[in-house]
Design a protein around this motif. Sequence first.
Motif, short mmCIF file in Angstrom:
data_model
loop_
_atom_site.label_atom_id
_atom_site.label_comp_id
_atom_site.label_asym_id
_atom_site.label_seq_id
_atom_site.Cartn_x
_atom_site.Cartn_y
_atom_site.Cartn_z
N GLU A 139 4.30 7.99 -14.24
CA GLU A 139 4.34 7.41 -12.91
C GLU A 139 2.93 7.21 -12.36
N ASP A 140 2.05 8.18 -12.61
CA ASP A 140 0.66 8.05 -12.15
C ASP A 140 -0.03 6.87 -12.83
N GLU A 141 0.25 6.70 -14.12
CA GLU A 141 -0.36 5.60 -14.86
C GLU A 141 0.12 4.25 -14.32
N ALA A 142 1.42 4.15 -14.07
CA ALA A 142 1.97 2.90 -13.53
C ALA A 142 1.40 2.61 -12.15
N ARG A 143 1.22 3.66 -11.33
CA ARG A 143 0.65 3.48 -10.00
C ARG A 143 -0.79 2.99 -10.09
N TRP A 144 -1.54 3.50 -11.06
CA TRP A 144 -2.93 3.08 -11.22
C TRP A 144 -3.01 1.58 -11.51
N HIS A 145 -2.16 1.10 -12.39
CA HIS A 145 -2.18 -0.32 -12.74
C HIS A 145 -1.72 -1.19 -11.56
N ARG A 146 -0.78 -0.69 -10.77
CA ARG A 146 -0.37 -1.44 -9.58
C ARG A 146 -1.51 -1.57 -8.60
N ARG A 147 -2.25 -0.48 -8.41
CA ARG A 147 -3.39 -0.53 -7.49
C ARG A 147 -4.46 -1.51 -7.99
N LEU A 148 -4.67 -1.54 -9.28
CA LEU A 148 -5.65 -2.48 -9.83
C LEU A 148 -5.22 -3.91 -9.54
N ASP A 149 -3.96 -4.22 -9.77
CA ASP A 149 -3.44 -5.57 -9.49
C ASP A 149 -3.58 -5.90 -8.00
N GLN A 150 -3.29 -4.92 -7.15
CA GLN A 150 -3.38 -5.15 -5.71
C GLN A 150 -4.82 -5.39 -5.28
N LEU A 151 -5.75 -4.65 -5.88
CA LEU A 151 -7.16 -4.84 -5.54
C LEU A 151 -7.65 -6.21 -6.01
N ALA A 152 -7.24 -6.61 -7.20
CA ALA A 152 -7.64 -7.93 -7.71
C ALA A 152 -7.13 -9.03 -6.79
N ALA A 153 -5.88 -8.90 -6.33
CA ALA A 153 -5.32 -9.90 -5.42
C ALA A 153 -6.06 -9.91 -4.09
N TYR A 154 -6.42 -8.73 -3.61
CA TYR A 154 -7.16 -8.59 -2.35
C TYR A 154 -8.50 -9.31 -2.44
#
Length: 218
Positions: A139-154
């Motif tokens: 779950e932590d790993e999946a959350r990390w990748h979601r945050r990366l995608d969100q930052l890239a979009a930002y």
Amino acid sequence: MDRRLRRAPDAEWVLMYRLGLSRQRIAALVRAEPNTVGYHLVIARRQDLGLEAEHQAAAGAAPAPYPSPKDLARMKGIIAWVSAEGRIPEDRSGDRDERSMARWLSGRRHEAAAGTLDPAYRDGLAQVPGWQENRRESEDEARWHRRLDQLAAYREEGHDWPRHHDYDSVREHTLGVWIHTQRFKRRRGELDPAKVKLLDAAVPGWQTGRTRGRRPRR
């Protein structure tokens, strides 16, 4: 609570047991309740899987089989639970029995990672898909990748690097805290090199961060 229970297992009692003395004999020698001694020995056996074999050998008895019939029954019970519930036991569950099963599986994961998992456990647990996965880590790993995608979009939206202080929105704060943590880990050499590469590719310049709008240093 008994004073000795606070620092279990008692090293002296464990040594006596290792040398072949029975629980009752140890209790008589140290003037403690047999149940108290037994409590310490249960913890000691969990910490040292070879303790019981040493005790049996020192006592002149044949080593107890490992896994024992009780151990195998425990495994079968967990397999049945997983089959009925359709999921792996969680160590954060509010149910004590479920937490106990989760700890048992965690012990088998460590043995599997170390290459010491008994074949009986290996074959039995093969019936439980995904039992070797640590759900929390996944779950932590999946959350990390979601945050990366969100930052890239930002960043693609034209925003400067998000701030974890003096932020303008919850979104900026969330991403600001996350990227600040990645920079901190990178400086300490604690960030996985694979993640460094992902950050470099998705959000170039992430290590430098915001260059305008910073407060002047004194």
